[in-house]
Design a protein around this motif. Structure first.
Motif: not given
Length: 306
Positions: A42-65
């Motif tokens: 969900a855009a602007g909401n926490k991911a289902a995975d509650e672990d905090l992000l570490t390293g370089t990753r992509k997240i999706t916000v309103d369908g945009r990477s």
């Protein structure tokens, strides 16, 4: 577009005065585009995975990477630091200061839509929509915990506009040569319609970017500075008066820029203004020790306040 007919100082100024990347400005590399992707829902909401992000990753916000980088770990009660780059820049530009800060703090940076390895926006952006991306980054950076936002140039403006509406999360600000809250008016006054010479092209190109031009297509209207309460805030302005080199209009642009920095003090009852005496616009590059000390001070003050 800026081309070789313009003096080098005007090319530099176009980047610096608005904090927006144009042709000829330092822009973020796309080298991070092959980083492994991690998707949130969900855009602007926490991911289902509650672990905090570490390293370089992509997240999706309103369908945009959106490309995000996080490193370091925070002591209990100490806010995470989120770095917000200027226009034309992204997380790669801030890698050096992130590495230094992450020795004692949890630190994240990101590429806004249109920058670095993030997707292009699918239409014009507003401060509200780019703020939604920042909210998603904060959720992955800090979870339920607090954050300090440290923004440079346009990133400083975004951070200072965002904080008043998110006082539950944002517990401190560091604004490094932030774009003035009245940048369009400053330019129109400093370089009037009657002006001639390269300053005119500077004004028109910069205003075009502020009004939704590439790369971010972000609309940046002028506005009054709203309060984010009594959070600790440090505003740092450049000390090397490079804007003064613009023919005919430089001294006035310098005065307007300085006044713009003072205006940001109204964002908090606990704001302070300082000058990086040996720095141009890129304070965190020219005098990284000044930027690091300010961010660590604000983070410690925010932690002490609980």
């Amino acid at each position: 577009m800026i081309n070789g007919r313009l003096p080098a100082v005007v090319v530099t100024l176009t980047c610096a005065v608005s904090g927006l990347g144009l042709v000829g400005c330092e822009e973020s590399s796309k080298a991070g585009s092959d980083a492994s992707a991690e998707r949130t829902t969900a855009a602007g909401n926490k991911a289902a995975d509650e672990d905090l992000l570490t390293g370089t990753r992509k997240i999706t916000v309103d369908g945009r990477s959106v490309n995000v980088s996080c490193s370091g770990s925070a002591a209990d009660g100490r806010p995470a630091v989120v770095l917000v780059a200027g226009g034309g820049d992204g997380l790669e530009k801030m890698a050096g200061i992130q590495e230094t800060l992450s020795k004692k703090n949890r630190v994240c940076s990101y590429d806004r839509l249109g920058e670095g390895a993030s997707d292009q926006p699918d239409g014009p952006q507003t401060l509200e929509s780019t703020g939604k991306v920042l909210t998603a980054v904060i959720d992955r950076a800090a979870g339920d915990g607090p954050v300090v936002l440290a923004g440079h140039s346009l990133g400083g403006l975004i951070a200072a506009r965002y904080a008043p509406d998110h006082q539950d999360k944002v517990k401190g600000l560091v604004l490094m040569d932030a774009t003035s809250p009245t940048q369009s008016a400053d330019l129109n006054k400093g370089i009037p319609q009657s002006a001639t010479g390269p300053a005119v092209e500077l004004r028109e190109q910069t205003l075009a970017i502020l009004h939704g031009g590439k790369p971010e297509r972000l609309m940046v209207p002028d506005g009054k500075v709203r309060s984010a309460g009594d959070i600790p805030v440090e505003v740092i302005q450049h000390g090397q008066q490079y804007l003064a080199q613009v023919p005919d209009y430089g001294p006035g642009l310098e005065r307007a820029w300085t006044e713009g920095q003072r205006k940001w003090l109204a964002v908090s009852g606990s704001s302070k203004l300082s000058t990086a005496k040996n720095s141009g616009h890129y304070i965190y590059v020219d005098q990284p020790d000044v930027a690091v000390r300010a961010i660590e001070r604000v983070t410690s003050q925010a932690a002490d306040r609980g």
